[in-house]
Design a protein around this motif. Sequence first.
Motif, PDB file in Angstrom:
ATOM      1  N   ILE A   8       3.727   3.320  -7.063  1.00 58.88           N
ATOM      2  CA  ILE A   8       4.273   1.989  -6.255  1.00 58.88           C
ATOM      3  C   ILE A   8       2.836   1.668  -5.804  1.00 58.88           C
ATOM      4  CG2 ILE A   8       5.865   1.805  -4.443  1.00 58.88           C
ATOM      5  CD1 ILE A   8       7.397   3.625  -5.849  1.00 58.88           C
ATOM      6  N   LEU A   9       2.627   0.814  -5.691  1.00 59.87           N
ATOM      7  CA  LEU A   9       1.201   0.023  -4.688  1.00 59.87           C
ATOM      8  C   LEU A   9       2.538  -0.791  -3.804  1.00 59.87           C
ATOM      9  CD1 LEU A   9      -0.397  -1.625  -7.635  1.00 59.87           C
ATOM     10  CD2 LEU A   9      -1.292  -0.144  -6.182  1.00 59.87           C
ATOM     11  N   PHE A  10       1.316  -0.833  -2.859  1.00 66.46           N
ATOM     12  CA  PHE A  10       2.267  -1.541  -1.594  1.00 66.46           C
ATOM     13  C   PHE A  10       1.059  -2.239  -0.305  1.00 66.46           C
ATOM     14  CE2 PHE A  10       1.217   2.901   0.055  1.00 66.46           C
ATOM     15  CZ  PHE A  10       1.177   2.090   1.120  1.00 66.46           C
ATOM     16  N   ASP A  11       1.432  -3.295  -0.484  1.00 68.80           N
ATOM     17  CA  ASP A  11       0.706  -3.758   0.837  1.00 68.80           C
ATOM     18  C   ASP A  11       0.736  -2.942   2.188  1.00 68.80           C
ATOM     19  OD1 ASP A  11      -0.690  -5.375   2.919  1.00 68.80           O
ATOM     20  OD2 ASP A  11       0.126  -7.749   2.196  1.00 68.80           O
ATOM     21  N   GLY A  12      -0.539  -2.283   2.625  1.00 67.74           N
ATOM     22  CA  GLY A  12      -0.704  -1.775   3.856  1.00 67.74           C
ATOM     23  C   GLY A  12      -0.547  -2.114   5.047  1.00 67.74           C
ATOM     24  N   PHE A  13      -0.873  -3.619   4.964  1.00 70.30           N
ATOM     25  CA  PHE A  13      -0.715  -4.423   6.243  1.00 70.30           C
ATOM     26  C   PHE A  13       0.397  -4.824   6.558  1.00 70.30           C
ATOM     27  CE2 PHE A  13      -5.018  -5.168   4.726  1.00 70.30           C
ATOM     28  CZ  PHE A  13      -5.933  -4.263   5.303  1.00 70.30           C
ATOM     29  N   GLU A  42      -8.667   2.833  -4.879  1.00 68.91           N
ATOM     30  CA  GLU A  42      -7.650   2.786  -6.536  1.00 68.91           C
ATOM     31  C   GLU A  42      -6.996   1.410  -6.686  1.00 68.91           C
ATOM     32  OE1 GLU A  42      -4.887   6.322  -7.862  1.00 68.91           O
ATOM     33  OE2 GLU A  42      -5.854   6.376  -6.519  1.00 68.91           O
ATOM     34  N   GLY A  43      -5.591   1.112  -5.452  1.00 63.65           N
ATOM     35  CA  GLY A  43      -5.333  -0.193  -5.752  1.00 63.65           C
ATOM     36  C   GLY A  43      -6.261  -1.073  -6.129  1.00 63.65           C
ATOM     37  N   SER A  48      -6.618  -4.700 -10.446  1.00 63.38           N
ATOM     38  CA  SER A  48      -8.134  -5.392 -11.792  1.00 63.38           C
ATOM     39  C   SER A  48      -7.351  -5.220 -13.101  1.00 63.38           C
ATOM     40  CB  SER A  48      -9.247  -5.200 -11.824  1.00 63.38           C
ATOM     41  OG  SER A  48     -10.214  -5.688 -10.346  1.00 63.38           O
ATOM     42  N   GLU A  49      -6.949  -3.668 -13.519  1.00 60.34           N
ATOM     43  CA  GLU A  49      -6.678  -3.369 -14.377  1.00 60.34           C
ATOM     44  C   GLU A  49      -5.151  -3.916 -15.325  1.00 60.34           C
ATOM     45  OE1 GLU A  49      -5.194   1.174 -16.335  1.00 60.34           O
ATOM     46  OE2 GLU A  49      -6.100   1.433 -14.685  1.00 60.34           O
ATOM     47  N   TYR A  50      -4.528  -4.423 -13.941  1.00 59.00           N
ATOM     48  CA  TYR A  50      -2.671  -4.834 -14.893  1.00 59.00           C
ATOM     49  C   TYR A  50      -2.576  -5.725 -14.120  1.00 59.00           C
ATOM     50  CZ  TYR A  50      -1.643   0.532 -15.815  1.00 59.00           C
ATOM     51  OH  TYR A  50      -1.711   1.362 -16.657  1.00 59.00           O
ATOM     52  N   ASN A  51      -3.973  -6.925 -14.168  1.00 56.63           N
ATOM     53  CA  ASN A  51      -4.007  -8.083 -14.057  1.00 56.63           C
ATOM     54  C   ASN A  51      -3.049  -8.297 -12.864  1.00 56.63           C
ATOM     55  OD1 ASN A  51      -6.301  -9.054 -15.686  1.00 56.63           O
ATOM     56  ND2 ASN A  51      -4.221  -8.365 -17.187  1.00 56.63           N
TER      57      ASN A  51
END
Length: 66
Positions: A8-13, A42-43, A48-51
Amino acid sequence: MKAGNPVILFDGFCNLCSGAVTFLLKADRKKQFRYIPLQSEEGEKLISEYNIPREIDSVVLIYQKR
């Protein structure tokens, strides 16, 4: 936690996004997910990897390499 676990990627701000992750951390008792801020090194690699559009400011699930 295995390296192949969903991410799960999230906006840390973003307070809403961080709140969602706080909720998910409590609910994820089996520790099935990895939580990574979009702004982390890492995010950035995953963006980049998943466009994933760089202007995204939300929560993104990466599961089964999609």
